[in-house]
Design an enzyme around this catalytic site. Structure first.
Site, PDB file in Angstrom:
ATOM      1  NE  ARG A   1     -16.704   6.355   9.926  1.00  0.00           N
ATOM      2  CZ  ARG A   1     -16.381   7.316   9.038  1.00  0.00           C
ATOM      3  NH1 ARG A   1     -16.004   7.002   7.819  1.00  0.00           N
ATOM      4  NH2 ARG A   1     -16.172   8.576   9.456  1.00  0.00           N
TER       5      ARG A   1
ATOM      6  NE  ARG B   1     -24.303  -2.589  19.292  1.00  0.00           N
ATOM      7  CZ  ARG B   1     -23.482  -1.615  19.503  1.00  0.00           C
ATOM      8  NH1 ARG B   1     -23.689  -0.888  20.565  1.00  0.00           N
ATOM      9  NH2 ARG B   1     -22.217  -1.949  19.040  1.00  0.00           N
TER      10      ARG B   1
ATOM     11  NE  ARG C   1     -14.736  19.996   7.757  1.00  0.00           N
ATOM     12  CZ  ARG C   1     -15.321  21.046   7.721  1.00  0.00           C
ATOM     13  NH1 ARG C   1     -15.137  21.937   6.597  1.00  0.00           N
ATOM     14  NH2 ARG C   1     -15.862  21.488   8.813  1.00  0.00           N
TER      15      ARG C   1
ATOM     16  NE  ARG D   1     -13.945  13.576  18.659  1.00  0.00           N
ATOM     17  CZ  ARG D   1     -13.639  12.592  18.103  1.00  0.00           C
ATOM     18  NH1 ARG D   1     -14.264  11.374  18.436  1.00  0.00           N
ATOM     19  NH2 ARG D   1     -12.519  12.382  17.447  1.00  0.00           N
TER      20      ARG D   1
ATOM     21  CD  GLU E   1     -11.934  15.957  17.873  1.00  0.00           C
ATOM     22  OE1 GLU E   1     -11.694  15.513  18.819  1.00  0.00           O
ATOM     23  OE2 GLU E   1     -12.025  15.474  16.735  1.00  0.00           O
TER      24      GLU E   1
ATOM     25  CE1 TYR F   1     -11.460   9.093   9.806  1.00  0.00           C
ATOM     26  CE2 TYR F   1     -11.873   6.752   9.938  1.00  0.00           C
ATOM     27  CZ  TYR F   1     -11.479   7.830  10.445  1.00  0.00           C
ATOM     28  OH  TYR F   1     -11.652   7.786  12.042  1.00  0.00           O
TER      29      TYR F   1
ATOM     30  CG  ASP G   1     -11.060   2.892  11.656  1.00  0.00           C
ATOM     31  OD1 ASP G   1     -10.708   4.000  12.230  1.00  0.00           O
ATOM     32  OD2 ASP G   1     -12.223   2.193  11.811  1.00  0.00           O
TER      33      ASP G   1
HETATM   34  P1  FAD Z   1      -0.132   8.932   9.212  1.00  0.00           P
HETATM   35  O1  FAD Z   1      -0.437   8.345  10.725  1.00  0.00           O
HETATM   36  O2  FAD Z   1      -0.855  10.069   8.973  1.00  0.00           O
HETATM   37  O3  FAD Z   1       1.294   9.042   9.071  1.00  0.00           O
HETATM   38  C1  FAD Z   1       1.903   9.535   8.133  1.00  0.00           C
HETATM   39  C2  FAD Z   1       3.187  10.474   8.412  1.00  0.00           C
HETATM   40  O4  FAD Z   1       3.749  10.655   7.064  1.00  0.00           O
HETATM   41  C3  FAD Z   1       2.959  11.424   9.273  1.00  0.00           C
HETATM   42  O5  FAD Z   1       3.608  11.253  10.682  1.00  0.00           O
HETATM   43  C4  FAD Z   1       3.497  12.615   8.416  1.00  0.00           C
HETATM   44  O6  FAD Z   1       4.372  13.486   9.133  1.00  0.00           O
HETATM   45  C5  FAD Z   1       4.471  12.255   7.449  1.00  0.00           C
HETATM   46  N1  FAD Z   1       4.903  12.661   6.326  1.00  0.00           N
HETATM   47  C6  FAD Z   1       3.560  13.041   5.333  1.00  0.00           C
HETATM   48  N2  FAD Z   1       4.382  13.627   4.223  1.00  0.00           N
HETATM   49  C7  FAD Z   1       5.705  13.504   4.328  1.00  0.00           C
HETATM   50  C8  FAD Z   1       6.809  14.098   3.683  1.00  0.00           C
HETATM   51  N3  FAD Z   1       6.649  14.425   2.396  1.00  0.00           N
HETATM   52  N4  FAD Z   1       8.060  13.877   4.181  1.00  0.00           N
HETATM   53  C9  FAD Z   1       8.139  13.408   5.690  1.00  0.00           C
HETATM   54  N5  FAD Z   1       7.073  13.070   6.214  1.00  0.00           N
HETATM   55  C10 FAD Z   1       5.965  13.025   5.694  1.00  0.00           C
HETATM   56  N6  FAD Z   1      -8.257   4.592  13.578  1.00  0.00           N
HETATM   57  C11 FAD Z   1      -8.561   3.760  14.527  1.00  0.00           C
HETATM   58  O7  FAD Z   1      -8.473   2.782  14.199  1.00  0.00           O
HETATM   59  N7  FAD Z   1      -9.342   4.043  15.667  1.00  0.00           N
HETATM   60  C12 FAD Z   1      -9.483   5.270  16.018  1.00  0.00           C
HETATM   61  O8  FAD Z   1     -10.423   5.607  17.054  1.00  0.00           O
HETATM   62  C13 FAD Z   1      -9.025   6.270  15.045  1.00  0.00           C
HETATM   63  N8  FAD Z   1      -9.312   7.735  15.652  1.00  0.00           N
HETATM   64  C14 FAD Z   1      -9.024   8.614  14.589  1.00  0.00           C
HETATM   65  C15 FAD Z   1      -9.106  10.067  14.997  1.00  0.00           C
HETATM   66  C16 FAD Z   1      -9.163  10.956  14.209  1.00  0.00           C
HETATM   67  C17 FAD Z   1      -9.313  12.206  14.647  1.00  0.00           C
HETATM   68  C18 FAD Z   1      -8.351  10.768  12.907  1.00  0.00           C
HETATM   69  C19 FAD Z   1      -8.059  11.973  12.118  1.00  0.00           C
HETATM   70  C20 FAD Z   1      -7.755   9.419  12.577  1.00  0.00           C
HETATM   71  C21 FAD Z   1      -8.277   8.355  13.594  1.00  0.00           C
HETATM   72  N9  FAD Z   1      -7.988   7.107  13.218  1.00  0.00           N
HETATM   73  C22 FAD Z   1      -8.362   5.957  13.940  1.00  0.00           C
HETATM   74  C23 FAD Z   1      -7.315   6.636  12.037  1.00  0.00           C
HETATM   75  C24 FAD Z   1      -5.366   6.686  12.118  1.00  0.00           C
HETATM   76  O9  FAD Z   1      -5.352   8.071  12.741  1.00  0.00           O
HETATM   77  C25 FAD Z   1      -5.203   6.237  10.842  1.00  0.00           C
HETATM   78  O10 FAD Z   1      -5.591   4.797  10.507  1.00  0.00           O
HETATM   79  C26 FAD Z   1      -3.483   6.066  10.813  1.00  0.00           C
HETATM   80  O11 FAD Z   1      -3.021   7.312  11.429  1.00  0.00           O
HETATM   81  C27 FAD Z   1      -3.008   5.969   9.504  1.00  0.00           C
HETATM   82  O12 FAD Z   1      -1.532   5.704   9.563  1.00  0.00           O
HETATM   83  P2  FAD Z   1      -0.603   6.102   8.470  1.00  0.00           P
HETATM   84  O13 FAD Z   1       0.629   5.703   8.737  1.00  0.00           O
HETATM   85  O14 FAD Z   1      -1.084   5.540   7.029  1.00  0.00           O
HETATM   86  O15 FAD Z   1      -0.706   7.698   8.313  1.00  0.00           O
HETATM   87  N1  UDP Z   2     -22.010  11.889  13.918  1.00  0.00           N
HETATM   88  C1  UDP Z   2     -22.985  12.494  14.197  1.00  0.00           C
HETATM   89  N2  UDP Z   2     -23.141  12.667  15.410  1.00  0.00           N
HETATM   90  C2  UDP Z   2     -22.392  12.061  16.411  1.00  0.00           C
HETATM   91  C3  UDP Z   2     -21.477  11.029  15.876  1.00  0.00           C
HETATM   92  C4  UDP Z   2     -21.164  11.103  14.581  1.00  0.00           C
HETATM   93  O1  UDP Z   2     -23.751  13.063  13.632  1.00  0.00           O
HETATM   94  O2  UDP Z   2     -22.677  12.202  17.779  1.00  0.00           O
HETATM   95  C5  UDP Z   2     -21.628  11.272  12.508  1.00  0.00           C
HETATM   96  C6  UDP Z   2     -20.734  12.457  11.819  1.00  0.00           C
HETATM   97  O3  UDP Z   2     -20.993  12.659  10.172  1.00  0.00           O
HETATM   98  C7  UDP Z   2     -19.497  11.233  11.721  1.00  0.00           C
HETATM   99  C8  UDP Z   2     -20.134  10.100  11.229  1.00  0.00           C
HETATM  100  O4  UDP Z   2     -21.377  10.261  12.117  1.00  0.00           O
HETATM  101  O5  UDP Z   2     -18.564  11.789  10.579  1.00  0.00           O
HETATM  102  C9  UDP Z   2     -19.492   8.932  11.732  1.00  0.00           C
HETATM  103  O6  UDP Z   2     -19.277   8.851  12.977  1.00  0.00           O
HETATM  104  P1  UDP Z   2     -17.754   8.441  13.582  1.00  0.00           P
HETATM  105  O7  UDP Z   2     -17.785   8.408  15.202  1.00  0.00           O
HETATM  106  O8  UDP Z   2     -17.226   7.037  12.968  1.00  0.00           O
HETATM  107  O9  UDP Z   2     -17.006   9.600  13.205  1.00  0.00           O
HETATM  108  P2  UDP Z   2     -15.405  10.059  13.149  1.00  0.00           P
HETATM  109  O10 UDP Z   2     -14.799   8.676  13.562  1.00  0.00           O
HETATM  110  O11 UDP Z   2     -15.337  10.144  11.690  1.00  0.00           O
HETATM  111  O12 UDP Z   2     -15.133  11.026  13.928  1.00  0.00           O
END
Ligand code: FAD
Ligand code: UDP
Length: 375
Positions: A172, A176, A247, A277, A300, A348, A350
């Protein structure tokens, strides 16, 4: 007119709900959380006023013009470039690994060609087709940069040895040989001016959607013609084949005066530091950060999700993939329900992919419904 239940008010659920309601169907959206937006939910921090990404930092980035154009319809996006800093052995670097990282780390002043040859020399050329995270790292950047930036962080993030994790996780990230410090390679990147929840609210703002918050699917008694389930697929089947591994994250909030760390995200790569982080959320909204005298930050911590924890990152090792295949087979034999989104498909995803997949799911069901009407 048909009746639909959409489980989950994140991007996946909101998009399906909107387009079905626009076609005149009866749509109920339930979410067991007290808010819409799913994991992308943003809200103003009560103490500081800063817009906070409640479930971790979210940056919208995509190469998919359809997803980019789609979100622009529901709110203004400010230009935003994700630039991440990383601390390793008490020194600050820039990530992803670029020419500045390489020169600072090795104490050199190389240009692009020299640095490329230098890293190629360090990379393990005996690894032709990397099978694990570690092999991918060693074949891409060599042992020193891998140890400094990826080994410890990855063990903290995943709770596993990098030898056990798939190479795809590291793929991912760019490598560079110039001074470009943009974390992503995508052509479109931005941050919604009023937060993600406002975007989701605008998506849901059509006639005919019955939105029920604090309401789980399991508590409903009504029957629907079709259910779109964006919750965890194993939960829908009452975990009858076992629990898929995730996780989870713990966020430790703290407030400071002014500016705490000078940037939005700093990764802590050493294992001697327990968190992965620190995010300082006022820097995700540079256009308004001067308004706030205080700043709010989150440390975090990553750990294996227990039964009551929020599922964040699907682990997807061999055993989980086997269990997932069994759940997918079960899902195919179940009529009247479709699984969608990050939790419904245990991937996973986005935000941009989530959006594109929800739009495609709607196109498919819409075509089927139109076909039924004309038959
Ligand atoms: P979700 O947002 O998880 O929505 C599902 C919803 O269903 C939840 O609100 C939950 O409460 C509800 N639900 C589940 N089961 C039930 C049930 N049985 N009854 C009622 N309600 C229920 N994407 C990016 O593009 N850029 C980023 O920088 C990025 N950063 C991220 C950082 C983290 C830490 C994480 C974990 C994800 C990140 N993502 C990022 C991914 C992004 O969060 C997801 O793509 C997005 O949330 C997916 O949307 P969704 O609607 O599929 O699921
Ligand atoms: N990663 C790492 N060090 C960093 C940033 C990322 O080892 O400083 C690794 C880590 O395993 C992470 C993966 O690279 O899950 C992908 O990075 P990304 O920023 O996409 O992480 P995520 O969005 O999953 O938090």
């Amino acid at each position: 007119m048909k009746s639909f239940c959409i489980v989950g008010a994140g991007f996946s659920g909101a998009i399906i709900a909107r387009h079905l309601a626009e076609r005149g169907h009866k749509v109920t959206v339930v979410d067991e959380r007290p808010h819409i937006g799913g994991n992308c939910h943003t809200e103003r921090d009560a103490e500081t006023g800063v817009m906070v990404h409640k479930y971790g930092p979210h940056i919208f980035h995509t190469a998919d013009k359809r997803a980019w154009d789609y979100v622009q319809r529901f709110g203004k996006f400010q230009p935003y470039v994700n630039r991440v800093k990383a601390i390793s052995k008490d020194r600050v670097y820039t990530l992803p690994v670029n020419l500045l990282t390489i020169n600072q780390f090795f104490g050199t002043t190389m240009g692009p060609k020299e640095a490329r040859a230098f890293i190629e020399d360090k990379a393990d050329r005996s690894i032709q087709a990397p099978r694990s995270f570690e092999e991918q790292a060693l074949s891409m950047i060599g042992p020193e940069l891998y140890r400094a930036f990826f080994h410890g962080y990855t063990r903290k993030q995943w709770g596993l040895e990098p030898t056990e994790l798939p190479a795809s996780i590291l793929k991912r990230l760019p490598l560079r040989f110039n001074y470009d410090d943009n974390y992503f390679n995508h052509p479109y990147q931005g941050m919604p001016e009023d937060g993600y929840t406002s975007i989701v609210q605008n998506i849901l703002a059509v006639e005919g959607i019955d939105l029920r918050l604090d309401c789980s699917f399991e508590s409903l008694e009504e029957k629907y013609d079709h259910v779109f389930y964006t919750g965890p697929i194993d939960r829908y089947f009452q975990f009858r084949l076992g629990r898929l591994g995730y996780r989870t994250l713990d966020f430790e909030r703290f407030v400071d005066e002014g500016d705490h760390q000078g940037t939005a995200v700093i990764n802590y790569c050493d294992e001697s530091v327990p968190f992965t982080r620190i995010s300082e959320h006022k820097h995700f909204a540079p256009w308004e950060q001067e308004k706030f005298s205080q700043t709010v930050c989150f440390r975090e911590y990553s750990r294996l999700a227990g039964e009551q924890d929020i599922p964040y990152y699907p682990i997807r090792l061999v055993n989980e993939k086997k269990m997932l295949d069994s759940y997918i087979a079960l899902a195919k034999s179940e009529s009247g329900v479709s699984f969608l989104g990050r939790l419904g498909t245990y991937r996973y995803l986005d935000m941009d992919v989530t959006i594109t997949e929800a739009l495609s799911a709607f196109d498919q069901i819409d075509a089927l419904l139109q076909h039924d009407n004309s038959a």
